[in-house]
Design a protein around this motif. Structure first.
Motif, PDB file in Angstrom:
ATOM      1  N   PRO A 204      17.639  18.510  22.620  1.00 27.80           N
ATOM      2  CA  PRO A 204      18.339  18.256  23.898  1.00 27.80           C
ATOM      3  C   PRO A 204      19.279  19.385  24.297  1.00 27.80           C
ATOM      4  N   LEU A 205      19.934  20.005  23.305  1.00 30.07           N
ATOM      5  CA  LEU A 205      20.815  21.127  23.623  1.00 30.07           C
ATOM      6  C   LEU A 205      20.026  22.280  24.232  1.00 30.07           C
ATOM      7  N   LEU A 206      18.887  22.593  23.634  1.00 28.49           N
ATOM      8  CA  LEU A 206      18.085  23.693  24.156  1.00 28.49           C
ATOM      9  C   LEU A 206      17.510  23.361  25.531  1.00 28.49           C
ATOM     10  N   GLU A 207      17.252  22.100  25.804  1.00 30.21           N
ATOM     11  CA  GLU A 207      16.816  21.727  27.151  1.00 30.21           C
ATOM     12  C   GLU A 207      17.903  22.033  28.176  1.00 30.21           C
ATOM     13  N   ARG A 208      19.154  21.753  27.814  1.00 30.43           N
ATOM     14  CA  ARG A 208      20.253  22.075  28.733  1.00 30.43           C
ATOM     15  C   ARG A 208      20.402  23.595  28.887  1.00 30.43           C
ATOM     16  N   TYR A 209      20.180  24.336  27.796  1.00 34.97           N
ATOM     17  CA  TYR A 209      20.183  25.794  27.911  1.00 34.97           C
ATOM     18  C   TYR A 209      19.097  26.250  28.881  1.00 34.97           C
ATOM     19  N   GLY A 210      17.905  25.655  28.767  1.00 37.20           N
ATOM     20  CA  GLY A 210      16.816  26.043  29.659  1.00 37.20           C
ATOM     21  C   GLY A 210      17.148  25.781  31.114  1.00 37.20           C
ATOM     22  N   GLU A 211      17.747  24.618  31.406  1.00 38.27           N
ATOM     23  CA  GLU A 211      18.132  24.318  32.791  1.00 38.27           C
ATOM     24  C   GLU A 211      19.196  25.288  33.290  1.00 38.27           C
ATOM     25  N   ALA A 212      20.160  25.612  32.417  1.00 40.45           N
ATOM     26  CA  ALA A 212      21.208  26.551  32.825  1.00 40.45           C
ATOM     27  C   ALA A 212      20.640  27.943  33.062  1.00 40.45           C
ATOM     28  N   ILE A 213      19.690  28.359  32.238  1.00 40.48           N
ATOM     29  CA  ILE A 213      19.087  29.678  32.423  1.00 40.48           C
ATOM     30  C   ILE A 213      18.289  29.722  33.719  1.00 40.48           C
ATOM     31  N   GLU A 214      17.596  28.639  34.060  1.00 40.68           N
ATOM     32  CA  GLU A 214      16.874  28.604  35.339  1.00 40.68           C
ATOM     33  C   GLU A 214      17.827  28.712  36.519  1.00 40.68           C
ATOM     34  N   LEU A 232      26.340  34.304  31.328  1.00 43.81           N
ATOM     35  CA  LEU A 232      25.136  34.765  30.646  1.00 43.81           C
ATOM     36  C   LEU A 232      25.444  35.199  29.217  1.00 43.81           C
ATOM     37  N   HIS A 233      26.550  35.904  29.031  1.00 45.78           N
ATOM     38  CA  HIS A 233      26.937  36.309  27.675  1.00 45.78           C
ATOM     39  C   HIS A 233      27.307  35.090  26.824  1.00 45.78           C
ATOM     40  N   GLY A 234      27.924  34.077  27.439  1.00 43.37           N
ATOM     41  CA  GLY A 234      28.229  32.859  26.689  1.00 43.37           C
ATOM     42  C   GLY A 234      26.965  32.171  26.193  1.00 43.37           C
ATOM     43  N   ILE A 235      25.938  32.120  27.029  1.00 41.19           N
ATOM     44  CA  ILE A 235      24.668  31.511  26.611  1.00 41.19           C
ATOM     45  C   ILE A 235      24.039  32.321  25.490  1.00 41.19           C
ATOM     46  N   LYS A 236      24.082  33.654  25.594  1.00 34.76           N
ATOM     47  CA  LYS A 236      23.489  34.481  24.558  1.00 34.76           C
ATOM     48  C   LYS A 236      24.219  34.313  23.221  1.00 34.76           C
ATOM     49  N   ARG A 237      25.543  34.175  23.261  1.00 39.16           N
ATOM     50  CA  ARG A 237      26.285  33.950  22.010  1.00 39.16           C
ATOM     51  C   ARG A 237      25.921  32.598  21.401  1.00 39.16           C
ATOM     52  N   ASP A 238      25.805  31.580  22.231  1.00 42.99           N
ATOM     53  CA  ASP A 238      25.434  30.263  21.704  1.00 42.99           C
ATOM     54  C   ASP A 238      24.018  30.268  21.134  1.00 42.99           C
ATOM     55  N   LEU A 239      23.104  30.937  21.824  1.00 43.15           N
ATOM     56  CA  LEU A 239      21.738  31.013  21.313  1.00 43.15           C
ATOM     57  C   LEU A 239      21.681  31.769  19.996  1.00 43.15           C
ATOM     58  N   LEU A 282      11.714  25.090  17.364  1.00 45.12           N
ATOM     59  CA  LEU A 282      13.068  25.470  17.776  1.00 45.12           C
ATOM     60  C   LEU A 282      13.230  26.985  17.824  1.00 45.12           C
ATOM     61  N   MET A 283      12.723  27.667  16.794  1.00 45.60           N
ATOM     62  CA  MET A 283      12.841  29.115  16.777  1.00 45.60           C
ATOM     63  C   MET A 283      12.096  29.746  17.944  1.00 45.60           C
ATOM     64  N   ASP A 284      10.917  29.226  18.258  1.00 43.32           N
ATOM     65  CA  ASP A 284      10.171  29.765  19.401  1.00 43.32           C
ATOM     66  C   ASP A 284      10.956  29.583  20.702  1.00 43.32           C
ATOM     67  N   ILE A 285      11.540  28.412  20.878  1.00 46.83           N
ATOM     68  CA  ILE A 285      12.316  28.160  22.098  1.00 46.83           C
ATOM     69  C   ILE A 285      13.539  29.062  22.158  1.00 46.83           C
ATOM     70  N   VAL A 286      14.246  29.187  21.029  1.00 45.99           N
ATOM     71  CA  VAL A 286      15.447  30.025  20.999  1.00 45.99           C
ATOM     72  C   VAL A 286      15.100  31.476  21.313  1.00 45.99           C
ATOM     73  N   GLU A 287      14.047  32.000  20.693  1.00 50.94           N
ATOM     74  CA  GLU A 287      13.666  33.392  20.940  1.00 50.94           C
ATOM     75  C   GLU A 287      13.238  33.585  22.394  1.00 50.94           C
ATOM     76  N   THR A 288      12.531  32.615  22.947  1.00 47.67           N
ATOM     77  CA  THR A 288      12.128  32.725  24.349  1.00 47.67           C
ATOM     78  C   THR A 288      13.341  32.760  25.271  1.00 47.67           C
ATOM     79  N   TYR A 289      14.293  31.863  25.042  1.00 43.06           N
ATOM     80  CA  TYR A 289      15.489  31.830  25.889  1.00 43.06           C
ATOM     81  C   TYR A 289      16.330  33.091  25.718  1.00 43.06           C
ATOM     82  N   ARG A 290      16.387  33.622  24.509  1.00 43.01           N
ATOM     83  CA  ARG A 290      17.144  34.861  24.298  1.00 43.01           C
ATOM     84  C   ARG A 290      16.513  36.016  25.061  1.00 43.01           C
ATOM     85  N   GLU A 291      15.184  36.088  25.049  1.00 36.27           N
ATOM     86  CA  GLU A 291      14.514  37.148  25.801  1.00 36.27           C
ATOM     87  C   GLU A 291      14.746  36.981  27.304  1.00 36.27           C
TER      88      GLU A 291
END
Length: 383
Positions: A204-214, A232-239, A282-291
């Motif tokens: 669920p946390l990563l889903e909220r990250y995805g919505e925020a990134i969109e 954006l830097h805050g999201i990258k630090r959390d990821l 989870l790792m795939d999602i995290v790496e995708t969001y970081r990119e």
């Protein structure tokens, strides 16, 4: 963990940069406390939360639960319980932690790792128990993650958390339900249920990250602003913190699945493989969001550069229009006596008209070349 925090839209209540500074300060405190101390020294963090002990003991037919226990009461429960789950929330009371370690035969290095909160997720096998360290999401909004330790024994399981509040309420509900599958299994099945809850709680946390990134993606393209960079830097630090928590968890699960251990049954390893698959996801999602987040920074810089180029183009065109007008004004402003235009009755309106014609011709020329069109960012089409 509200998704509308002022800096990091998806992190806990504290801004991401403040959480990062707190984590670094705590890591420095932990390292300073351990300097010069013999191995196995149990020293609590001065900022550690008060210790609360809760116990659940059960078998297929009965279930018992009790809160606010002390160590002597736990020793009594060891004598007549089928499966005993001790949940210790808060690590300030080192005396109670040591007493629990003595009662269950825990190695002093295990106790040291429990109270030192900068441990990397890992698994260690001892003679009569398995020691597991994980990172789980902090439900108290003090930080993004917190350390959790799991001790799996023959007929007991002990969890140590930094603070009260966790994601284990569904597991407790399963234990309270009569006839539940978990009630008829051992501590290794309970350990799997807890590990599975910790891992699934990241989705669920990563889903909220995805919505925020969109949302940031749309904002960066349509209306780039300096405030977006901080978010954006805050999201990258959390990821990055989530990645540090999930990446070693894969190795932990792989060790539990691969290594032969009488405390972890083969039937439980089948379910642990499912947890391993979830950790990979989870790792795939995290790496995708970081990119994507890194790419958004480049998009922001490109958008700001394009916006600056548009502004400079307009200013250059305006300056170019006034260059010939300034030339004519300078020529007619020299005030020589033999300049017929100075004494001509219609000289002033004629000069203004001539300059207006020159300016109009320049505007027409720039318009024809397409240099006066302000490029507005188009709305991103739906996928």
């Amino acid at each position: 963990m509200p998704p509308d925090a002022p800096v990091s839209p998806v992190g806990p209540g504290a801004p991401a940069h403040e959480r990062s500074r707190k984590a670094r300060r705590r890591l420095r405190r932990d390292r300073r406390r351990s300097l010069g101390q013999p191995a196995g020294t149990v020293i609590a963090d001065p900022a550690a939360a008060p210790t609360h002990i809760q116990a659940i003991w059960y078998d297929e037919r009965q279930f018992h639960e009790q809160s606010h226990l002390d160590v002597p009461a736990l020793r009594q429960l060891q004598k007549h319980s089928d499966v005993l789950w001790i949940d210790v929330a808060g690590l300030a009371d080192t005396a109670a932690i040591k007493a629990i370690g003595e009662s269950f035969g825990l190695h002093r290095l295990t106790l040291e790792d429990i109270v030192n909160l900068h441990q990397r997720p890992k698994v260690e096998v001892f003679d009569h128990y398995v020691f597991i360290v994980m990172k789980m999401l902090d439900a108290t909004e003090t930080g993004l993650t917190e350390q959790m330790s799991i001790i799996v024994g023959q007929d007991f399981l002990i969890t140590f958390q930094e603070r009260p509040g966790d994601c284990f309420d569904p597991t407790r509900a399963r234990l309270r339900r009569d006839g539940g599958q978990l009630r008829g299994q051992g501590p290794d099945a309970l350990a799997h249920a807890l590990i599975d809850a910790v891992i699934d709680n990241f989705f669920p946390l990563l889903e909220r990250y995805g919505e925020a990134i969109e949302d940031l993606e749309d904002a960066v393209v349509s209306a780039p602003a300096p405030a977006l960079i901080e978010r954006l830097h805050g999201i990258k630090r959390d990821l990055l913190e989530v990645r540090r928590s999930v990446w070693p968890t894969r190795e932990l699960l792989n060790a539990l699945i691969r290594d032969e251990n009488p405390l972890i049954r083969d039937a439980t390893k089948v379910y642990l493989r499912d947890c391993y698959d979830h950790a990979i996801q989870l790792m795939d999602i995290v790496e995708t969001y970081r990119e994507i987040a890194s790419g958004l920074l480049d998009v922001y810089l490109s958008s700001m550069s394009a916006k600056l180029n548009e502004v400079m183009k307009i200013l250059t065109i305006i300056a170019t229009i006034f260059i010939p007008l300034s030339f004519f004004a300078g020529v007619w402003g020299m005030n020589f006596e033999l300049m017929p235009e100075l004494k001509w009755r219609y000289g002033y309106p004629a000069a203004l008209g001539f300059m207006a014609i020159v300016a109009g011709l320049l505007v027409w020329f720039f318009k024809r070349r397409g240099w006066l069109e302000w490029e507005r960012p188009a709305n991103r089409p739906d996928p």
